[in-house]
Design a protein around this motif. Structure first.
Motif, PDB file in Angstrom:
ATOM      1  N   ALA A  83       0.935 -54.567  45.473  1.00 37.70           N
ATOM      2  CA  ALA A  83       1.504 -53.897  46.859  1.00 37.70           C
ATOM      3  C   ALA A  83      -0.083 -53.275  47.238  1.00 37.70           C
ATOM      4  CB  ALA A  83       2.583 -52.915  46.737  1.00 37.70           C
ATOM      5  N   ASP A  84      -0.006 -52.858  48.507  1.00 42.68           N
ATOM      6  CA  ASP A  84      -0.946 -51.992  49.370  1.00 42.68           C
ATOM      7  C   ASP A  84      -0.709 -50.503  48.663  1.00 42.68           C
ATOM      8  OD1 ASP A  84      -2.475 -50.293  51.044  1.00 42.68           O
ATOM      9  OD2 ASP A  84      -2.941 -51.952  52.286  1.00 42.68           O
ATOM     10  N   TYR A  85      -1.614 -49.973  47.974  1.00 47.33           N
ATOM     11  CA  TYR A  85      -1.327 -48.659  47.398  1.00 47.33           C
ATOM     12  C   TYR A  85      -1.131 -47.433  48.308  1.00 47.33           C
ATOM     13  CZ  TYR A  85      -1.957 -44.708  44.290  1.00 47.33           C
ATOM     14  OH  TYR A  85      -1.789 -43.667  43.404  1.00 47.33           O
ATOM     15  N   ASN A  86      -2.325 -47.542  49.294  1.00 41.89           N
ATOM     16  CA  ASN A  86      -2.115 -46.485  50.318  1.00 41.89           C
ATOM     17  C   ASN A  86      -1.250 -46.471  51.190  1.00 41.89           C
ATOM     18  OD1 ASN A  86      -4.648 -45.264  49.215  1.00 41.89           O
ATOM     19  ND2 ASN A  86      -6.079 -46.700  50.282  1.00 41.89           N
ATOM     20  N   ARG A  87      -0.913 -47.722  51.577  1.00 39.76           N
ATOM     21  CA  ARG A  87       0.163 -47.984  52.677  1.00 39.76           C
ATOM     22  C   ARG A  87       1.618 -47.856  52.234  1.00 39.76           C
ATOM     23  NH1 ARG A  87      -1.976 -47.559  57.585  1.00 39.76           N
ATOM     24  NH2 ARG A  87      -3.497 -48.850  57.965  1.00 39.76           N
ATOM     25  N   LEU A  88       1.792 -48.133  50.693  1.00 42.00           N
ATOM     26  CA  LEU A  88       2.904 -47.813  50.197  1.00 42.00           C
ATOM     27  C   LEU A  88       3.318 -46.219  49.662  1.00 42.00           C
ATOM     28  CD1 LEU A  88       5.703 -49.041  49.033  1.00 42.00           C
ATOM     29  CD2 LEU A  88       4.459 -49.418  46.658  1.00 42.00           C
ATOM     30  N   LYS A 123       9.059 -49.002  58.093  1.00 44.89           N
ATOM     31  CA  LYS A 123       9.849 -50.087  58.275  1.00 44.89           C
ATOM     32  C   LYS A 123       8.858 -51.284  58.505  1.00 44.89           C
ATOM     33  CE  LYS A 123      13.122 -52.587  61.520  1.00 44.89           C
ATOM     34  NZ  LYS A 123      11.844 -53.315  62.288  1.00 44.89           N
ATOM     35  N   HIS A 124       7.837 -50.986  59.261  1.00 44.59           N
ATOM     36  CA  HIS A 124       6.778 -52.104  59.500  1.00 44.59           C
ATOM     37  C   HIS A 124       5.982 -52.633  58.250  1.00 44.59           C
ATOM     38  CE1 HIS A 124       7.615 -53.113  63.673  1.00 44.59           C
ATOM     39  NE2 HIS A 124       7.639 -51.772  63.916  1.00 44.59           N
ATOM     40  N   ILE A 125       5.547 -51.374  57.320  1.00 45.35           N
ATOM     41  CA  ILE A 125       4.856 -51.611  56.370  1.00 45.35           C
ATOM     42  C   ILE A 125       5.745 -52.209  55.326  1.00 45.35           C
ATOM     43  CG2 ILE A 125       3.796 -50.206  54.480  1.00 45.35           C
ATOM     44  CD1 ILE A 125       2.910 -48.125  56.219  1.00 45.35           C
ATOM     45  N   LEU A 126       6.757 -51.945  55.224  1.00 47.18           N
ATOM     46  CA  LEU A 126       7.834 -52.890  54.067  1.00 47.18           C
ATOM     47  C   LEU A 126       7.849 -54.038  54.406  1.00 47.18           C
ATOM     48  CD1 LEU A 126      10.269 -49.622  53.238  1.00 47.18           C
ATOM     49  CD2 LEU A 126       8.157 -50.438  51.532  1.00 47.18           C
ATOM     50  N   GLU A 127       8.131 -54.472  55.671  1.00 48.51           N
ATOM     51  CA  GLU A 127       8.193 -55.732  56.212  1.00 48.51           C
ATOM     52  C   GLU A 127       6.900 -56.561  56.043  1.00 48.51           C
ATOM     53  OE1 GLU A 127       8.990 -55.433  60.410  1.00 48.51           O
ATOM     54  OE2 GLU A 127      11.269 -55.197  60.105  1.00 48.51           O
ATOM     55  N   HIS A 136       5.369 -56.021  53.226  1.00 48.18           N
ATOM     56  CA  HIS A 136       5.427 -56.473  51.831  1.00 48.18           C
ATOM     57  C   HIS A 136       6.917 -57.267  51.419  1.00 48.18           C
ATOM     58  CE1 HIS A 136       2.780 -52.993  51.808  1.00 48.18           C
ATOM     59  NE2 HIS A 136       2.434 -53.349  50.303  1.00 48.18           N
ATOM     60  N   ASP A 137       7.346 -58.065  52.523  1.00 44.89           N
ATOM     61  CA  ASP A 137       8.694 -58.659  52.356  1.00 44.89           C
ATOM     62  C   ASP A 137       9.733 -57.755  51.874  1.00 44.89           C
ATOM     63  OD1 ASP A 137       7.283 -60.972  53.314  1.00 44.89           O
ATOM     64  OD2 ASP A 137       6.471 -61.401  51.227  1.00 44.89           O
ATOM     65  N   ALA A 138       9.882 -56.427  52.260  1.00 43.95           N
ATOM     66  CA  ALA A 138      10.913 -55.814  51.866  1.00 43.95           C
ATOM     67  C   ALA A 138      11.813 -55.164  53.015  1.00 43.95           C
ATOM     68  CB  ALA A 138      10.544 -54.491  51.028  1.00 43.95           C
ATOM     69  N   ASP A 169      13.463 -52.708  47.881  1.00 41.52           N
ATOM     70  CA  ASP A 169      13.165 -53.551  46.669  1.00 41.52           C
ATOM     71  C   ASP A 169      11.681 -53.987  46.894  1.00 41.52           C
ATOM     72  OD1 ASP A 169      15.704 -52.885  45.736  1.00 41.52           O
ATOM     73  OD2 ASP A 169      16.545 -54.982  46.528  1.00 41.52           O
ATOM     74  N   LEU A 170      10.927 -54.149  45.654  1.00 41.77           N
ATOM     75  CA  LEU A 170       9.841 -54.447  45.408  1.00 41.77           C
ATOM     76  C   LEU A 170       9.419 -55.565  44.257  1.00 41.77           C
ATOM     77  CD1 LEU A 170       7.221 -51.632  46.377  1.00 41.77           C
ATOM     78  CD2 LEU A 170       7.781 -53.740  47.859  1.00 41.77           C
TER      79      LEU A 170
END
Length: 355
Positions: free
Chosen positions: A234-239, A316-320, A322-324, A341-342
């Motif tokens: 995943a994107d460490y900073n965004r997550l 919401k947008h960051i997780l989208e 990440h396909d989450a 879920d990831l």
């Protein structure tokens, strides 16, 4: 009972032929052969003429209208229409009625959706105007007060300048968050995926917000199946931004002496990250809209707690990306749970990538 050009033509031809034969049979000079010939001629001519008119003028045009309505309703071109449509629909008039009804229902749904979107747009404009106006007016008031003479009083000057700086800082955060949401929605921000241990990242988050939690005497903790690494891509900073936002919200909208837990539940191929608190909770009627930009569950309470009102929209947008999908379970005055879920990265795959 089904009607088409052939059945209607046959029925009408029988009627006309029968009437013609009956009329000829009462004429004394007409023989049975003449009556039969008259019956055949009237039957054939009536059938052919009626069939031609119905099939090539009436039913054909109705069939075209039927197909055009179907194309409009389903957004298909003529070549995409199923070739057996006219065969299955024996009565095109009934088919047209059905298509018009379905088409009208679809348009009603579209109009209702457009009205709802228009309402959301109005609310968004009102919210963003309010959010921008508050820090701007506050800063303006402080500066005008200083210009009116308060600048000569050092204690007042320093206090007002600090307040103005605080308002401008809030305005800057708001604009930055709004730009972040817009860029993510437009796909202008690329996610920098890397493999890392999820537990280390969450421990880092909890240490970062520890002081904020202590001010309200909120206990923050991590619950995981074990101390074993949980590798994800995943994107460490965004997550990290997502987890920070959810944990901070759990602290903000909580009671003193409450708790916030980050719970990790490892499955075969995925890991569920849940941020759970025992705070104020969210009313059921607001839960579907909580991830909208600037949407306020309770404006007075939210304003008191601060924030840009964009945190959950950003999550919401960051997780989208990440396909989450972020999910919410909440009961007023009992607490809320945000979860998503990831996909896991197997330890051996992580070791291979490190080589």
């Amino acid at each position: 009972m089904f009607f088409n050009a052939k059945s209607v033509s046959l029925l009408l031809a029988l009627c006309v032929g029968g009437v013609t034969a009956a009329f000829l049979s009462i004429i004394p000079d007409v023989s049975k052969t003449g009556t039969l010939v008259g019956l055949m001629i009237s039957f054939s001519s009536t059938f052919l003429l009626t069939y031609f008119v119905l099939e090539f003028i009436f039913f054909k045009e109705i069939g075209n209208i039927h197909r055009q309505i179907h194309e409009l309703r389903s957004n298909q071109t003529a070549k995409d229409v199923h070739p057996e449509l006219s065969k299955k629909e024996k009565n095109p008039i009934v088919g047209i009625k059905s298509q018009i009804k379905n088409y009208a229902k679809m348009k009603e749904d579209e109009i209702a959706q457009l009205k709802q979107m228009e309402q959301y747009r109005k609310e968004f404009l009102a919210n963003i105007s309010h959010e921008l106006k508050t820090p701007i007016f506050a800063t303006q008031g402080f500066i005008l007060t200083l210009l009116d003479g308060a600048v000569d009083d050092k204690s007042v000057r320093d206090r007002f300048l600090k307040k103005a700086a605080k308002s401008l800082n809030a305005l800057n955060i708001l604009v930055e968050d709004l730009l972040t949401v817009s860029k993510i929605e437009a796909g202008e921000i690329n996610m920098e995926f890397e493999e890392f241990d999820l537990q280390i990242m969450i421990v880092d988050v909890l240490e970062q917000i520890e002081q904020k939690a202590e001010k309200k005497n909120i206990t923050v903790s991590l619950e995981a199946p074990s101390d074993d690494p949980i590798y994800i891509n995943a994107d460490y900073n965004r997550l990290k931004q997502v987890v920070i936002n959810l944990v901070v919200n759990g602290i903000k909208y909580n009671h003193k002496n409450g708790w916030v837990k980050v719970i990790l539940d490892v499955h075969e191929d995925t890991v569920t990250i849940a941020v759970k608190d025992n705070g104020m909770g969210i009313p059921h009627e607001d839960q579907n809209r909580i991830f909208e930009r600037f949407y306020r569950v309770e404006k007075s309470r939210t304003k008191k707690q601060g924030g840009s009102g964009l945190g959950l929209a950003i999550c919401k947008h960051i997780l989208e990306r990440h396909d989450a999908v972020i999910q919410l379970e909440s009961v007023p005055e009992e607490g809320s749970t945000f979860s998503f879920d990831l996909t896991l990265v197997k330890e051996e795959e992580y070791e291979d990538s490190e080589l």
